[in-house]
Design a protein around this motif. Structure first.
Motif, PDB file in Angstrom:
ATOM      1  N   ARG A 125       3.223   3.751  -4.750  1.00  0.00           N
ATOM      2  CA  ARG A 125       2.331   4.310  -5.770  1.00  0.00           C
ATOM      3  C   ARG A 125       2.990   4.137  -7.133  1.00  0.00           C
ATOM      4  O   ARG A 125       4.091   4.637  -7.380  1.00  0.00           O
ATOM      5  N   LEU A 126       2.303   3.443  -8.010  1.00  0.00           N
ATOM      6  CA  LEU A 126       2.885   3.106  -9.305  1.00  0.00           C
ATOM      7  C   LEU A 126       2.990   4.296 -10.248  1.00  0.00           C
ATOM      8  O   LEU A 126       3.645   4.198 -11.289  1.00  0.00           O
ATOM      9  N   ASP A 127       2.362   5.412  -9.882  1.00  0.00           N
ATOM     10  CA  ASP A 127       2.483   6.596 -10.729  1.00  0.00           C
ATOM     11  C   ASP A 127       3.709   7.439 -10.383  1.00  0.00           C
ATOM     12  O   ASP A 127       3.957   8.472 -11.005  1.00  0.00           O
ATOM     13  N   GLN A 128       4.496   6.983  -9.414  1.00  0.00           N
ATOM     14  CA  GLN A 128       5.698   7.700  -9.004  1.00  0.00           C
ATOM     15  C   GLN A 128       6.920   7.223  -9.801  1.00  0.00           C
ATOM     16  O   GLN A 128       6.912   6.126 -10.359  1.00  0.00           O
ATOM     17  N   ARG A 176       9.339   4.907  -5.921  1.00  0.00           N
ATOM     18  CA  ARG A 176       8.638   3.661  -5.616  1.00  0.00           C
ATOM     19  C   ARG A 176       9.475   2.780  -4.693  1.00  0.00           C
ATOM     20  O   ARG A 176       8.975   2.219  -3.715  1.00  0.00           O
ATOM     21  N   THR A 216       0.809  -1.216   0.000  1.00  0.00           N
ATOM     22  CA  THR A 216       0.000   0.000   0.000  1.00  0.00           C
ATOM     23  C   THR A 216       0.846   1.270   0.000  1.00  0.00           C
ATOM     24  O   THR A 216       0.346   2.344  -0.353  1.00  0.00           O
ATOM     25  N   ASP A 253       9.716   4.372  -1.175  1.00  0.00           N
ATOM     26  CA  ASP A 253       8.477   4.221  -0.407  1.00  0.00           C
ATOM     27  C   ASP A 253       8.312   2.790   0.097  1.00  0.00           C
ATOM     28  O   ASP A 253       7.864   2.571   1.229  1.00  0.00           O
TER      29      ASP A 253
END
Length: 214
Positions: free
Chosen positions: A81-84, A89, A78, A92
């Motif tokens: 975030r795959l848009d990072q 990524r 969780t 995180d």
């Protein structure tokens, strides 16, 4: 002395209370030294109630492993975030891993130490958890590396090896970071990020190191 008096509460809540106590006892004492009497006392229930809910010491230990493995895996998943960007990524994910293990040292002790040393099926549960995390990290590295190279055929074994190495390093570093002489979660994540990203960043930029000719 009579049985421990307990307040009436939903079974699911009472069961989690027992599991919380079991994590602490198993994590601090190990499987062999942990007693159902101590777990019941810490949970504030009678020992027969622990057996009624969780059947046996083996079943209780297995339930602890499964719950804590799921919690750790979910914390890592969780957080990412795959848009990072690729480095964010990875950061995180590492920070979530080290933060979770630092906040739950008894749970990490169960997963990293005690569950591995008492045979099947305990070790199998930890192996499954580790495989899930490695698969997740492999996917992160593969997507980032293939995007950087614009090469969908980047070797699977190379990416898988990087993920195995990274997860193994994180496990070892977490064990050290949680000791009295260790560091906080953020510093542990930064240490591994600096160690790993120098290599991963170069790989993604097409500057892979090659071994010397035999």
């Amino acid at each position: 002395m009579g049985a421990v008096k307990t307040k009436r509460m939903p079974r699911a809540v009472r069961e989690q209370q027992m599991l919380d106590a079991a994590v602490r006892i198993f994590g601090q004492r190990g499987y062999m030294a942990a007693s159902m009497d101590d777990i019941a006392e810490l949970a504030g229930v009678s020992k027969p109630l622990v057996y009624l809910y969780l059947n046996s010491k083996d079943d209780l230990f297995l339930a602890v492993i499964r719950r804590e493995a799921a919690a750790l895996t979910e914390a890592v998943r969780t957080a990412v975030r795959l848009d990072q960007p690729a480095d964010r990524r990875l950061w995180d994910g590492l920070l979530a891993f080290f933060t979770h293990t630092a906040r739950h040292p008894d749970a990490w002790s169960v997963l990293h130490l005690h569950a591995r040393t008492h045979g099947e099926p305990f070790a199998a549960e930890v192996t499954a958890m580790r495989a899930e995390i490695v698969t997740f990290v492999t996917r992160l590295i593969a997507v980032a590396a293939r995007e950087a190279h614009r090469n969908p055929d980047l070797a699977d074994h190379e990416v898988a090896g990087l993920a195995e190495a990274l997860v193994g390093a994180a496990e070892s570093l977490a064990a050290w970071a949680n000791t009295g002489d260790g560091v906080g979660a953020r510093q542990a994540a930064a240490t591994l990020m600096n160690f790993a990203w120098a290599g991963l960043g170069s790989l993604m930029a097409g500057r892979a190191w090659s071994p010397p000719a035999p």
